[in-house]
Design a protein around this motif. Structure first.
Motif, PDB file in Angstrom:
ATOM      1  N   SER A 234       0.837  -1.194   0.000  1.00  0.00           N
ATOM      2  CA  SER A 234       0.000   0.000   0.000  1.00  0.00           C
ATOM      3  C   SER A 234       0.872   1.244   0.000  1.00  0.00           C
ATOM      4  O   SER A 234       1.953   1.270   0.606  1.00  0.00           O
ATOM      5  CB  SER A 234      -0.928   0.023   1.213  1.00  0.00           C
ATOM      6  OG  SER A 234      -0.208   0.377   2.377  1.00  0.00           O
TER       7      SER A 234
ATOM      8  N   THR B  91      -2.070   1.431  -8.582  1.00  0.00           N
ATOM      9  CA  THR B  91      -3.484   1.765  -8.463  1.00  0.00           C
ATOM     10  C   THR B  91      -3.573   2.937  -7.492  1.00  0.00           C
ATOM     11  O   THR B  91      -2.551   3.411  -7.004  1.00  0.00           O
ATOM     12  CB  THR B  91      -4.306   0.589  -7.903  1.00  0.00           C
ATOM     13  OG1 THR B  91      -3.854   0.312  -6.577  1.00  0.00           O
ATOM     14  CG2 THR B  91      -4.144  -0.641  -8.765  1.00  0.00           C
TER      15      THR B  91
ATOM     16  N   LYS C 102      -4.340   2.813  -4.531  1.00  0.00           N
ATOM     17  CA  LYS C 102      -3.924   2.439  -3.185  1.00  0.00           C
ATOM     18  C   LYS C 102      -2.554   1.779  -3.110  1.00  0.00           C
ATOM     19  O   LYS C 102      -1.899   1.848  -2.095  1.00  0.00           O
ATOM     20  CB  LYS C 102      -4.939   1.448  -2.607  1.00  0.00           C
ATOM     21  CG  LYS C 102      -6.294   2.022  -2.381  1.00  0.00           C
ATOM     22  CD  LYS C 102      -6.785   1.775  -0.977  1.00  0.00           C
ATOM     23  CE  LYS C 102      -7.443   3.025  -0.444  1.00  0.00           C
ATOM     24  NZ  LYS C 102      -7.469   3.098   0.979  1.00  0.00           N
ATOM     25  N   ASP C 103      -2.191   1.055  -4.163  1.00  0.00           N
ATOM     26  CA  ASP C 103      -0.987   0.214  -4.055  1.00  0.00           C
ATOM     27  C   ASP C 103       0.008   0.413  -5.171  1.00  0.00           C
ATOM     28  O   ASP C 103      -0.299   0.961  -6.220  1.00  0.00           O
ATOM     29  CB  ASP C 103      -1.386  -1.277  -4.115  1.00  0.00           C
ATOM     30  CG  ASP C 103      -2.351  -1.652  -3.041  1.00  0.00           C
ATOM     31  OD1 ASP C 103      -3.551  -1.509  -3.292  1.00  0.00           O
ATOM     32  OD2 ASP C 103      -1.901  -2.047  -1.967  1.00  0.00           O
TER      33      ASP C 103
ATOM     34  N   GLY D 251      -9.770 -11.628  -5.810  1.00  0.00           N
ATOM     35  CA  GLY D 251      -8.705 -10.649  -5.622  1.00  0.00           C
ATOM     36  C   GLY D 251      -8.574  -9.613  -6.715  1.00  0.00           C
ATOM     37  O   GLY D 251      -7.580  -8.890  -6.782  1.00  0.00           O
TER      38      GLY D 251
ATOM     39  N   ARG E 142     -11.674  -4.712  -5.047  1.00  0.00           N
ATOM     40  CA  ARG E 142     -11.631  -4.491  -3.609  1.00  0.00           C
ATOM     41  C   ARG E 142     -12.712  -3.509  -3.204  1.00  0.00           C
ATOM     42  O   ARG E 142     -13.177  -2.699  -4.015  1.00  0.00           O
ATOM     43  CB  ARG E 142     -10.261  -3.991  -3.173  1.00  0.00           C
ATOM     44  CG  ARG E 142      -9.951  -2.556  -3.558  1.00  0.00           C
ATOM     45  CD  ARG E 142      -8.895  -1.976  -2.645  1.00  0.00           C
ATOM     46  NE  ARG E 142      -7.698  -2.783  -2.631  1.00  0.00           N
ATOM     47  CZ  ARG E 142      -6.640  -2.590  -3.422  1.00  0.00           C
ATOM     48  NH1 ARG E 142      -6.649  -1.611  -4.286  1.00  0.00           N
ATOM     49  NH2 ARG E 142      -5.606  -3.369  -3.339  1.00  0.00           N
TER      50      ARG E 142
ATOM     51  N   ASP F 138     -13.483  -0.906  -6.419  1.00  0.00           N
ATOM     52  CA  ASP F 138     -12.475  -0.547  -7.402  1.00  0.00           C
ATOM     53  C   ASP F 138     -11.679  -1.795  -7.769  1.00  0.00           C
ATOM     54  O   ASP F 138     -11.712  -2.799  -7.054  1.00  0.00           O
ATOM     55  CB  ASP F 138     -11.547   0.541  -6.845  1.00  0.00           C
ATOM     56  CG  ASP F 138     -10.860   1.326  -7.959  1.00  0.00           C
ATOM     57  OD1 ASP F 138     -10.144   2.288  -7.653  1.00  0.00           O
ATOM     58  OD2 ASP F 138     -11.045   0.981  -9.147  1.00  0.00           O
TER      59      ASP F 138
ATOM     60  N   THR G  86      -8.190  -4.000  -8.451  1.00  0.00           N
ATOM     61  CA  THR G  86      -6.918  -4.117  -7.753  1.00  0.00           C
ATOM     62  C   THR G  86      -5.772  -4.221  -8.748  1.00  0.00           C
ATOM     63  O   THR G  86      -5.991  -4.329  -9.951  1.00  0.00           O
ATOM     64  CB  THR G  86      -6.890  -5.392  -6.903  1.00  0.00           C
ATOM     65  OG1 THR G  86      -6.999  -6.511  -7.796  1.00  0.00           O
ATOM     66  CG2 THR G  86      -8.034  -5.417  -5.919  1.00  0.00           C
ATOM     67  N   GLU G  87      -4.544  -4.221  -8.210  1.00  0.00           N
ATOM     68  CA  GLU G  87      -3.396  -4.356  -9.090  1.00  0.00           C
ATOM     69  C   GLU G  87      -3.367  -5.764  -9.697  1.00  0.00           C
ATOM     70  O   GLU G  87      -2.833  -5.954 -10.790  1.00  0.00           O
ATOM     71  CB  GLU G  87      -2.078  -4.048  -8.358  1.00  0.00           C
ATOM     72  CG  GLU G  87      -1.780  -4.888  -7.164  1.00  0.00           C
ATOM     73  CD  GLU G  87      -2.625  -4.528  -5.968  1.00  0.00           C
ATOM     74  OE1 GLU G  87      -3.392  -3.543  -6.039  1.00  0.00           O
ATOM     75  OE2 GLU G  87      -2.539  -5.239  -4.958  1.00  0.00           O
ATOM     76  N   GLU G  88      -3.977  -6.707  -9.020  1.00  0.00           N
ATOM     77  CA  GLU G  88      -4.058  -8.071  -9.568  1.00  0.00           C
ATOM     78  C   GLU G  88      -4.837  -8.049 -10.879  1.00  0.00           C
ATOM     79  O   GLU G  88      -4.475  -8.723 -11.846  1.00  0.00           O
ATOM     80  CB  GLU G  88      -4.749  -8.970  -8.539  1.00  0.00           C
ATOM     81  CG  GLU G  88      -4.656 -10.450  -8.842  1.00  0.00           C
ATOM     82  CD  GLU G  88      -3.242 -10.924  -9.005  1.00  0.00           C
ATOM     83  OE1 GLU G  88      -2.362 -10.471  -8.238  1.00  0.00           O
ATOM     84  OE2 GLU G  88      -2.997 -11.724  -9.934  1.00  0.00           O
TER      85      GLU G  88
END
Lengths: 168, 233
Positions: A20, A56, A58-59, A124, A127, A139, A141-143
């Motif tokens: 994060s 993203t 967040k991360d 995953g 999120r 939203d 995720t980076e996945e």
């Protein structure tokens, strides 16, 4: 590369997964805005290399570069759990218009997305975030980005054109 | 007049907008060109002919109602302001949906085809070499290992007839479902309060299975806090 960027690079390498932004800023002892600058710097440094940054809201995650996707694909076991139409549709809405509430997602799709969102969260790729109001936001995720071989949502095809499609 | 209805299986539709778009395509016209009014009859025809699950029926009916408004507008141009809004709203929403439908197709075909990987994604197994940096020799290590073994509890050989079978996953599932029928929701930690470790683990698996089947919703306010299992519907 300045010292902080160097440290950021090292942190992301040992993490081996998404971290994060908040945590990174804390460890590096800088503001989150400062972190964004570092991330941007790192992106530029990595241009043309075999690695890239997936970012993203967040991360941040250090991954292989899209340039080597095809090359690496040969070595990947294709354990393909294919995406259903409904799943792809929900992901499209969340990816292009996220973060947004479930209500907004339902409005666009015309159907109830509750179950699908739960499923995508379990996988995953979506999120749940606390929204400013009562309703939580969703939203990608980076996945999600990694599975599509892109490093930022802006790289989605026709990104930006969805701006005109407001929920009622 | 109604042209021959295209043979499309209704169960394949993701929702009313999806159906509308497919009906327009079946007429081989762009949805932008054909007005929604032209597909209204086909839409309603399908609704009459098929059995939809209750959860999605509502969504289809709402759209059907708005389509009927569209038809009415054609016959009697003066709609109320609300009705006019609803009609325009539907047209915009179908357009928006079409955009995401196309994006969804791209996502679906690109998914997992060429992905980005993180460190160690397929690291070859490395041989573990003894590193001299441990600061001890094999003898010392052996002594430490001996101490560890001494501390391990001896396995108690239970006579076979005394060993409890414990509940199977199927039994736990049945039990949980029964309790949820009565209670609608329960807290996992309470359920396993008086049972042994093996049964707690099997119960947990049962809870996960129910969630996977979509029969319950799981929620937990904080890490390690009460795990609430709530029956769906």
């Amino acid at each position: 590369m300045d010292k902080k960027t160097q440290q950021l690079e090292a942190l992301l390498f040992v993490a081996g997964e998404g971290v994060s932004k908040r945590e990174l800023a804390k460890i590096l002892d800088i503001s989150e805005v400062g972190l964004d600058t570092l991330v941007q710097q790192m992106r530029e440094e990595l241009a043309g290399r075999g690695l890239a940054l997936v970012v993203t809201e967040k991360d941040v995650e250090l991954t292989t570069s899209p340039d080597v996707r095809e090359f690496l694909a040969v070595y990947l076991e294709s354990e393909n759990e294919p995406l259903s139409r409904a799943g792809a549709e929900t992901l499209a809405v969340v990816a292009y218009k996220g973060p947004l509430t479930r209500y907004d997602i339902d409005m666009i799709r015309g159907v109830d997305s509750r179950r699908m969102l739960r499923h995508l969260i379990q996988r995953g790729v979506v999120r749940r975030l606390a929204g400013q109001g009562r309703a939580p936001l969703y939203d990608v995720t980076e996945e999600f980005l990694k599975q599509l071989g892109i490093t930022r949502r802006e790289e989605l095809p026709n990104f930006g054109l969805e701006a005109g499609y407001e929920s009622s | 007049m109604q042209s021959q209805l295209p043979l499309i299986k209704l169960e394949n539709f993701e929702g009313p907008f999806d159906l509308l778009i497919e009906l327009a395509r079946a007429r081989k016209v762009d949805l932008a060109e054909v007005s929604l009014r032209d597909v209204t009859d086909a839409f309603l025809e399908y609704l009459r002919g098929v059995k939809l699950a209750p959860e999605v029926l509502g969504d289809f009916l709402i759209v059907a109602a708005t389509l009927l408004l569209l038809k009415v507008r054609h016959l009697r141009p003066q709609l109320s302001k609300d009705e006019e809004e609803e009609v325009q709203n539907l047209e915009e929403r179908v357009r928006a949906y079409q955009f995401f439908r196309e994006r969804a197709l791209w996502i679906r075909t690109t998914w997992r085809k060429q992905v980005l990987l993180s460190a160690g994604a397929f690291a070859p197994t490395r041989e573990l070499k003894f590193s001299g940096e441990l600061g001890m020799d094999a003898g010392t290590l052996g002594g430490i290992w001996g101490d560890v073994i001494k501390r391990m509890p001896k396995p108690i050989e239970k006579p076979a007839h005394l060993r409890q079978r414990g509940r199977s996953l199927r039994e736990c599932l049945a039990l949980l479902k029964e309790r949820l029928e009565q209670l609608k929701s329960l807290v996992f930690q309470h359920v396993i309060r008086d049972v042994g470790r093996q049964e707690a683990a099997v119960t947990f698996l049962a809870v996960l299975e129910l969630a996977r089947q979509g029969q319950v919703q799981l929620s937990q306010e904080s890490s390690g806090g009460d795990l609430v299992v709530e029956r769906n519907g």
